[in-house]
Scaffold this motif. Sequence first.
Motif, PDB file in Angstrom:
ATOM      1  N   GLU A  19       0.851  -1.177   0.000  1.00 19.42           N
ATOM      2  CA  GLU A  19       0.000   0.000   0.000  1.00 19.42           C
ATOM      3  C   GLU A  19       0.896   1.239   0.000  1.00 19.42           C
ATOM      4  O   GLU A  19       1.917   1.272   0.694  1.00 19.42           O
ATOM      5  CB  GLU A  19      -0.814  -0.035   1.302  1.00 19.42           C
ATOM      6  CG  GLU A  19      -1.908   0.971   1.375  1.00 19.42           C
ATOM      7  CD  GLU A  19      -2.702   0.812   2.683  1.00 19.42           C
ATOM      8  OE1 GLU A  19      -2.283   0.053   3.574  1.00 19.42           O
ATOM      9  OE2 GLU A  19      -3.746   1.461   2.781  1.00 19.42           O
ATOM     10  N   GLU A  74      -3.914  -2.346  -2.510  1.00 20.46           N
ATOM     11  CA  GLU A  74      -4.499  -1.074  -2.935  1.00 20.46           C
ATOM     12  C   GLU A  74      -3.804  -0.443  -4.147  1.00 20.46           C
ATOM     13  O   GLU A  74      -3.378   0.716  -4.084  1.00 20.46           O
ATOM     14  CB  GLU A  74      -4.467  -0.046  -1.789  1.00 20.46           C
ATOM     15  CG  GLU A  74      -5.132  -0.501  -0.505  1.00 20.46           C
ATOM     16  CD  GLU A  74      -6.648  -0.329  -0.498  1.00 20.46           C
ATOM     17  OE1 GLU A  74      -7.211   0.151  -1.519  1.00 20.46           O
ATOM     18  OE2 GLU A  74      -7.270  -0.689   0.512  1.00 20.46           O
ATOM     19  N   SER A 120      -5.000   0.773  -6.736  1.00 23.36           N
ATOM     20  CA  SER A 120      -5.728   1.884  -7.370  1.00 23.36           C
ATOM     21  C   SER A 120      -5.769   3.124  -6.486  1.00 23.36           C
ATOM     22  O   SER A 120      -6.267   4.164  -6.893  1.00 23.36           O
ATOM     23  CB  SER A 120      -7.169   1.462  -7.698  1.00 23.36           C
ATOM     24  OG  SER A 120      -7.967   1.509  -6.522  1.00 23.36           O
ATOM     25  N   GLU A 121      -5.238   2.997  -5.269  1.00 22.30           N
ATOM     26  CA  GLU A 121      -5.321   4.073  -4.283  1.00 22.30           C
ATOM     27  C   GLU A 121      -4.760   5.388  -4.819  1.00 22.30           C
ATOM     28  O   GLU A 121      -3.620   5.466  -5.293  1.00 22.30           O
ATOM     29  CB  GLU A 121      -4.522   3.658  -3.039  1.00 22.30           C
ATOM     30  CG  GLU A 121      -4.723   4.560  -1.850  1.00 22.30           C
ATOM     31  CD  GLU A 121      -3.798   4.167  -0.708  1.00 22.30           C
ATOM     32  OE1 GLU A 121      -2.738   3.549  -0.965  1.00 22.30           O
ATOM     33  OE2 GLU A 121      -4.140   4.469   0.444  1.00 22.30           O
ATOM     34  N   GLU A 138      -8.224  -4.529  -2.184  1.00 26.10           N
ATOM     35  CA  GLU A 138      -8.726  -3.254  -2.707  1.00 26.10           C
ATOM     36  C   GLU A 138      -9.829  -2.660  -1.842  1.00 26.10           C
ATOM     37  O   GLU A 138     -10.714  -3.351  -1.374  1.00 26.10           O
ATOM     38  CB  GLU A 138      -9.262  -3.440  -4.137  1.00 26.10           C
ATOM     39  CG  GLU A 138      -8.298  -3.051  -5.244  1.00 26.10           C
ATOM     40  CD  GLU A 138      -7.900  -1.576  -5.232  1.00 26.10           C
ATOM     41  OE1 GLU A 138      -8.595  -0.761  -4.625  1.00 26.10           O
ATOM     42  OE2 GLU A 138      -6.851  -1.253  -5.837  1.00 26.10           O
ATOM     43  N   ASN A 188     -11.391  -0.239  -3.395  1.00 27.03           N
ATOM     44  CA  ASN A 188     -12.241  -0.070  -4.571  1.00 27.03           C
ATOM     45  C   ASN A 188     -12.763  -1.450  -4.981  1.00 27.03           C
ATOM     46  O   ASN A 188     -12.227  -2.114  -5.862  1.00 27.03           O
ATOM     47  CB  ASN A 188     -11.382   0.564  -5.673  1.00 27.03           C
ATOM     48  CG  ASN A 188     -12.151   0.806  -6.961  1.00 27.03           C
ATOM     49  OD1 ASN A 188     -13.264   0.295  -7.147  1.00 27.03           O
ATOM     50  ND2 ASN A 188     -11.561   1.572  -7.844  1.00 27.03           N
ATOM     51  N   ALA A 245     -11.814  -4.345  -8.050  1.00 28.76           N
ATOM     52  CA  ALA A 245     -11.224  -5.637  -7.693  1.00 28.76           C
ATOM     53  C   ALA A 245     -12.104  -6.788  -8.187  1.00 28.76           C
ATOM     54  O   ALA A 245     -11.601  -7.764  -8.747  1.00 28.76           O
ATOM     55  CB  ALA A 245     -11.038  -5.725  -6.187  1.00 28.76           C
TER      56      ALA A 245
END
Lengths: 291, 238
Positions: free
Chosen positions: B87, B163, B165-166, B194, B196, B200
């Motif tokens: 992360e 994560e 896409s963070e 995720e 999101n 995912a």
Amino acid sequence: MVDATTLIRATLLGLQLGMTLALVAAGLTLIFGMLDVINFAHGALYMLGAYFGVTVATELGSFWLALVIAPLLVAVVGGAIEILSLRPLYGRNPLYHILLTFGIAIMTQGLVVEIWGAQSLRIQVPDALSGTLTYGSLSYPVYWMFVLAVSTVLIGAIWLAISRSDIGIIIRASAHDTEMVDALGFDVSRVFTGVVVFGAALAGVAGVLLGASRSVNPGMGFGVIIQAFVIVVIGGLGSFRGAVFSALLIGLVTAYGALIAPSLTDLFMFALMAVVLIIKPSGLFGATEAA
Amino acid sequence: MAEELLSVSSINTHYGQSHVLFDVSLSVDRGGIVALVGRNGAGKTTTLRSIMCLTPVTSGTITMNDEEIQGLQPHAVRKRGISWVPEGRRVFGDLTVEENLRLAAHTGEGDKRAGFEEIYDRFPRLDERRTQKAGTMSGGEQQMLAIARGLLGPETDLLLLDEPSEGLAPQIVEDVKDIIRDLNDDGVTILLVEQNAEMALDLADLAYVLETGEVVHDAPASELLSDRSAMETYLGVK
């Protein structure tokens, strides 16, 4: 006012002081950067370098052998300290390391007095390096030039290694994020031992070099550690470049300061640290983003 | 029946005194994409950290290729084919892109050059930025570097993505999704954590839902994605 000869002499002295302090501070800052350990025993390692140097030079009759063998012996001591005492405490509150290494420093000092006695000793400068260089009105001891040359070459070589080699990349990456380096597949505990061993050897070299131009005494370890800490703090904890740069700065400030007010050189050093900390708390080359 | 690559069996993990994971079990088959979803603080990151042995489990077993790995050091876990993309990406900001990759490649065996060129082919953006300091790149570029770094070194059988896409713009999230799909097509098994969930579940074959340190639901990802009430109950997605 100060004439040119005095100024040149002070500059050479300042550079020499700076470069030898850099040898001590380099290990201190690398160890902090990677292990998060403030190694109070680093001054004791420097002192051991000088005492081992005295013994090797006396027993084997060679300064040159002392310059090679004494740092290796100090490296072994450094390795033992890391493996036997620091390693079990990793991940604990940093206070443990401070207490531990402070204790090691005091014990080493006691041991030194026990073995070598409390009186001042000296490493014999070899004939080839004794004498004085004269250039016009400037005269300067050959040995001091030698000390400047050796420490400069060493620091230069380490600088290159850290900025170019794979080992240098590992060291810089570990100073930034040890856990990530571990997760990428490096046995960081071996890297830790390597850094302590290497830092100890450098302190040992400084001990031998200065043991022949200054006196070798049981108080020298605590004397140098304070200066080395100031250097590491000014340079930015964990930064090798910062340590070298700030060691030179402290060396020159001390040398020039001695021309103005010899009794106040320590004051200049601490004032410089205060100014740097006020303007840039992370040190001159300190990471701005916390690692 | 697909071959099981990773098996996490009844693990419990503590951070100091606080109990974070309760009897978590999950299974990842070779070649699959498994999503681990759940709200903030549910224990997703801790699960990955436990698999990587960064936060050791206090009980339970984790096997990779039928070999128990709990209790190993993280670097030994990496050598068994598990790679972790954390992360926040955690690229080495002061190092150049090339140095970041050299570091990761260093632990591998054999010809490192070949691995490098393959990575640069896969991530042309990194190729263009070889000499740039990683810390000065955009979030999306850093994410690509973090993934690329996870692929170099020892053979990567299982990629743990935390994560990815963070903090990325929707368009960049699409790019990251494409990369994950491509990697999976090339045989890399993926365990994806995720926040999101939609992203995912769109990628994954199978999904586990974590809630306050426990697995509360598992289902094929597409099933969960179309199960409105489960999505709302477990993930707060409407």
